[in-house]
Design a protein around this motif. Structure first.
Motif, PDB file in Angstrom:
ATOM      1  N   ILE A 255      -4.108  17.875  -0.146  1.00  0.00           N
ATOM      2  CA  ILE A 255      -4.588  16.918   0.861  1.00  0.00           C
ATOM      3  C   ILE A 255      -3.813  15.621   0.724  1.00  0.00           C
ATOM      4  O   ILE A 255      -3.434  15.012   1.717  1.00  0.00           O
ATOM      5  CB  ILE A 255      -6.079  16.518   0.691  1.00  0.00           C
TER       6      ILE A 255
ATOM      7  N   GLY B  14      -0.727  15.571   2.391  1.00  0.00           N
ATOM      8  CA  GLY B  14      -0.772  15.665   3.838  1.00  0.00           C
ATOM      9  C   GLY B  14      -0.486  17.078   4.311  1.00  0.00           C
ATOM     10  O   GLY B  14      -0.014  17.279   5.420  1.00  0.00           O
TER      11      GLY B  14
ATOM     12  N   ILE C 152      -9.616  10.596  -1.929  1.00  0.00           N
ATOM     13  CA  ILE C 152     -10.508   9.980  -0.949  1.00  0.00           C
ATOM     14  C   ILE C 152     -10.007   8.580  -0.595  1.00  0.00           C
ATOM     15  O   ILE C 152      -9.968   8.195   0.576  1.00  0.00           O
ATOM     16  CB  ILE C 152     -11.962   9.944  -1.495  1.00  0.00           C
TER      17      ILE C 152
ATOM     18  N   LEU D 284      -7.047   8.927   1.734  1.00  0.00           N
ATOM     19  CA  LEU D 284      -7.423   9.402   3.069  1.00  0.00           C
ATOM     20  C   LEU D 284      -8.101   8.306   3.892  1.00  0.00           C
ATOM     21  O   LEU D 284      -8.004   8.281   5.118  1.00  0.00           O
ATOM     22  CB  LEU D 284      -8.342  10.612   2.978  1.00  0.00           C
ATOM     23  N   LEU D 285      -8.809   7.395   3.204  1.00  0.00           N
ATOM     24  CA  LEU D 285      -9.477   6.328   3.944  1.00  0.00           C
ATOM     25  C   LEU D 285      -8.445   5.423   4.601  1.00  0.00           C
ATOM     26  O   LEU D 285      -8.657   4.881   5.676  1.00  0.00           O
ATOM     27  CB  LEU D 285     -10.367   5.510   3.009  1.00  0.00           C
ATOM     28  N   VAL D 286      -7.301   5.269   3.935  1.00  0.00           N
ATOM     29  CA  VAL D 286      -6.258   4.406   4.475  1.00  0.00           C
ATOM     30  C   VAL D 286      -5.322   5.196   5.388  1.00  0.00           C
ATOM     31  O   VAL D 286      -4.934   4.749   6.455  1.00  0.00           O
ATOM     32  CB  VAL D 286      -5.452   3.767   3.320  1.00  0.00           C
TER      33      VAL D 286
ATOM     34  N   PRO E 126      -5.449   8.730   7.121  1.00  0.00           N
ATOM     35  CA  PRO E 126      -6.191   9.975   7.381  1.00  0.00           C
ATOM     36  C   PRO E 126      -5.311  11.226   7.385  1.00  0.00           C
ATOM     37  O   PRO E 126      -5.822  12.323   7.297  1.00  0.00           O
ATOM     38  CB  PRO E 126      -6.803   9.742   8.757  1.00  0.00           C
ATOM     39  N   GLN E 127      -4.009  11.094   7.476  1.00  0.00           N
ATOM     40  CA  GLN E 127      -3.160  12.291   7.510  1.00  0.00           C
ATOM     41  C   GLN E 127      -2.476  12.547   6.185  1.00  0.00           C
ATOM     42  O   GLN E 127      -1.506  13.288   6.114  1.00  0.00           O
ATOM     43  CB  GLN E 127      -2.092  12.165   8.599  1.00  0.00           C
ATOM     44  N   GLY E 128      -2.940  11.909   5.122  1.00  0.00           N
ATOM     45  CA  GLY E 128      -2.293  12.114   3.834  1.00  0.00           C
ATOM     46  C   GLY E 128      -1.027  11.294   3.700  1.00  0.00           C
ATOM     47  O   GLY E 128      -0.680  10.513   4.594  1.00  0.00           O
TER      48      GLY E 128
ATOM     49  N   GLY F 241       1.706  13.271   6.040  1.00  0.00           N
ATOM     50  CA  GLY F 241       1.170  14.358   6.844  1.00  0.00           C
ATOM     51  C   GLY F 241       1.559  14.300   8.304  1.00  0.00           C
ATOM     52  O   GLY F 241       1.812  13.241   8.871  1.00  0.00           O
TER      53      GLY F 241
ATOM     54  N   SER G 145      -3.263  17.215  11.890  1.00  0.00           N
ATOM     55  CA  SER G 145      -3.936  18.449  11.515  1.00  0.00           C
ATOM     56  C   SER G 145      -3.904  19.404  12.696  1.00  0.00           C
ATOM     57  O   SER G 145      -3.933  18.995  13.846  1.00  0.00           O
ATOM     58  CB  SER G 145      -5.369  18.132  11.127  1.00  0.00           C
TER      59      SER G 145
END
Lengths: 288, 302
Positions: free
Chosen positions: A229, A232, A271, A274-276, A278-280, A283, A286
């Motif tokens: 994760i 990404g 976590i 991801l909060l900063v 969201p795509q890893g 990434g 999705s």
């Protein structure tokens, strides 16, 4: 300070193991388009095949490991063919949930054949190498070397070979690749062999650096997911970077936080990222 | 055996029904169901347990009556859903699946390591529970009835909720978020609402589980519970509430049946447990591959 550097060094070794464990997972995600929860169980297949050949049958560790890796690659290929190919049309969510079922089947089979208890491989004791006041064992060094070799050969394969280029084309745009005459079945076969083979290598290393118990494979999925994760769910280089980040974070944190929290540290890092983002780390969007 | 199947089946059905709401209606893959279940069970235990004494390492035991613990369990699951849902629900599909999974692992690790919350790996034993034998009733029977009541209440409330205009808003949010946004609906809020609402019964089921087993310990709340509920949901077909209940009952029945077989040796019991795992997995793969129930229900409709 030396102690801190020692934790950092151990973190790099942990990171390299995580990279080995995650590469195949991330490769499957990229080409086949779904998260294969059962990937970690393949590590168990490899680790216990190595053990079964090495301990009860008394083979030397090298042929045992080779047979285990090849066997794991084929187990992965067969599962890919029999289970995942027919449900590809249902989309990545159904494939993800199905892979939980596959993990049960593999895990249960290994449990039934091997049984509970702790096992070790028949290999020479680790000897440690000292430099600048730091210590690293020869097996730890082997993990680092294998991770480097595996990443480099995978990168070469993807960039230079015909099959590798075909795999990249399919992961970028399956319809276009198929219409341009790329053999989808052949590349899918190659993908399963490579990603499961990588799981095989990681499984052997698991047996070399740790003691084996049948639930060990399941625990690896937590770390694999964390690294994947964070990366990404994407490129090889992102996996290398995030493997090192998670590995170092886990081992260096022991400096301040009790070691029981190591898995928590891996997820806390994920976590937070991801909060900063969201795509890893690197990434793409999705798939659904 | 039928009684315990019904008891655990009804209790786990609450989880399946809630998951059904999150996944089939809300379109959210929650791979951390066990966390909300554990939050409920631990909240119940902490509220009803006597203050720590002797070798106990937990910090709080409020010694409240069981119904206070029960309400606290629902609230705890709700709060945990708010805390975890608020930052993560903008993640989609597999990212959400993995992050909820991560939250569950984090909670598990905290419960295991922070002995002050729930006594660490030992857990809290002798959890207080209403004792129906005082009234001359069999306690298995009473807890079975309680589980069924909770299941029916959850099913009924969710049914009513989704039959209302709000249900159409939920469907719209799942199917076409942009269109729903365009007509002025706040889809992020709807998703969070669904997430939180469906967490409450999971927490209540957790409290019930604590009462039935009279023990809360981290080993009871592993990812296996999450996977179990997902398998049950897939078995029953993900579309309907009845399907969710039947799937759970079938899976629990299967496990109880395996447990009934007498074994001569520890090793054979181990093998049976592993084989049970393999069969569960194969069932799961087959159901997802051919989805017979889904097709049957579609046939019945047409």
């Amino acid at each position: 300070m030396t102690l801190f550097a020692q934790f950092f060094l151990t973190g790099i070794v942990t990171g390299c193991f995580l990279i080995l464990a995650t590469i195949g997972f991330s490769f499957t995600r990229r080409v086949e388009g779904f998260l294969n929860i059962a990937h970690a169980e393949l590590l168990g297949v490899s680790a216990f095949t190595t053990w079964a050949l090495n301990k009860p049958l008394g083979w030397h560790i090298l042929p045992s490991a080779l047979v285990a890796i090849v066997l794991t690659a084929f187990v992965g290929l067969i599962i890919g063919r029999v289970v995942y190919d027919p449900i590809r049309k249902f989309g990545p969510s159904v494939m993800l949930i199905t892979s939980v079922g596959v993990a049960y089947v593999i895990g249960g089979t290994v449990d039934a054949l091997i049984g509970t208890g702790i096992r070790t491989l028949d290999i020479p004791l680790a000897s440690s190498i000292r430099f600048l006041g730091l210590r690293i064992t020869n097996y730890q060094l082997l993990v680092v070397v294998l991770a480097v070799v595996a990443c480099a050969s995978l990168a070469l394969f993807l960039n230079k070979s015909r099959t590798g280029l075909a795999i990249r084309a399919i992961s970028a745009n399956p319809e276009l690749a198929a219409s341009r005459g790329i053999d989808v079945r052949k590349t899918s076969r190659a993908t399963w062999l490579i990603s499961s083979g990588m799981a095989g290598i990681a499984g052997v290393m698991l047996g070399v650096i740790a003691t084996l118990s049948t639930d060990i494979a399941f625990h690896q999925i937590l770390y694999i997911l964390a690294v994947a994760i964070l990366a990404g769910l994407g490129s090889l280089y992102a996996v290398i970077l995030s493997g090192l980040i998670v590995g170092i974070a886990m081992d260096v944190s022991v400096f301040w936080i009790p070691a029981g929290y190591r898995p928590l540290i891996a997820f806390a890092v994920v976590i937070l990222v991801l909060l900063v983002r969201p795509q890893g780390l690197a990434g793409s969007a999705s798939s659904k | 055996m039928l009684m315990s199947t019904l008891m655990f089946g009804a209790m786990f059905s609450v989880l399946t029904i809630s998951l059904n709401l999150q996944y089939a209606r809300g379109g959210m893959i929650n791979f951390g169901t066990v966390a909300y279940f554990a939050a409920g069970a631990y909240a119940y235990a902490i509220f009803t347990q006597e203050p720590p004494s002797g070798l106990d390492q937990y910090a709080f035991g409020l010694n409240a009556p069981w119904w206070v613990g029960f309400i606290a369990a629902g609230l705890a699951a709700m709060i945990f859903a708010l805390v975890t849902g608020w930052p993560t629900l903008r993640l989609r599909g597999e990212y959400l699946a993995l992050t909820t999974f991560a939250f569950a692992e984090v909670l598990h690790s905290v419960l295991l390591n922070e002995r002050r919350i729930g006594n660490g790996s030992v857990g809290m034993a002798n959890v207080e529970r209403p004792d129906p034998t005082v009234l001359g009733l069999d306690d298995t029977l009473v807890y079975t009835l309680a589980a069924c009541a909770l299941m029916l209440a959850t099913a009924w409330i969710f049914r009513r909720l989704l039959a209302s205009p709000y249900g159409r808003l939920v469907d719209a949010t799942r199917d076409d978020e942009i269109a729903a946004e365009a007509v002025g609906k706040n889809t992020a809020r709807v998703r969070l609402q669904i997430f939180v609402i469906s967490a409450i019964p999971i927490g209540l089921a957790g409290a019930l589980y604590a009462m039935i087993t009279t023990l809360v310990a981290p080993a009871l709340f592993t990812a296996e519970v999450t996977f179990f509920v997902w398998i049950a949901l897939a078995l029953g077909g993900e579309r309907t509430i009845i399907g969710a209940i039947l799937g759970t009952m079938a899976l629990v029945f299967f496990q109880e049946a395996v447990r009934m077989i007498p074994f001569e040796t520890v090793r054979s019991a181990q093998i049976a447990a592993s084989v049970e795992e393999v069969i569960t997995g194969i069932l799961f793969i087959i159901v997802l591959r051919w989805q017979p129930w889904d097709r049957l229900s579609r046939k019945a409709q047409s």
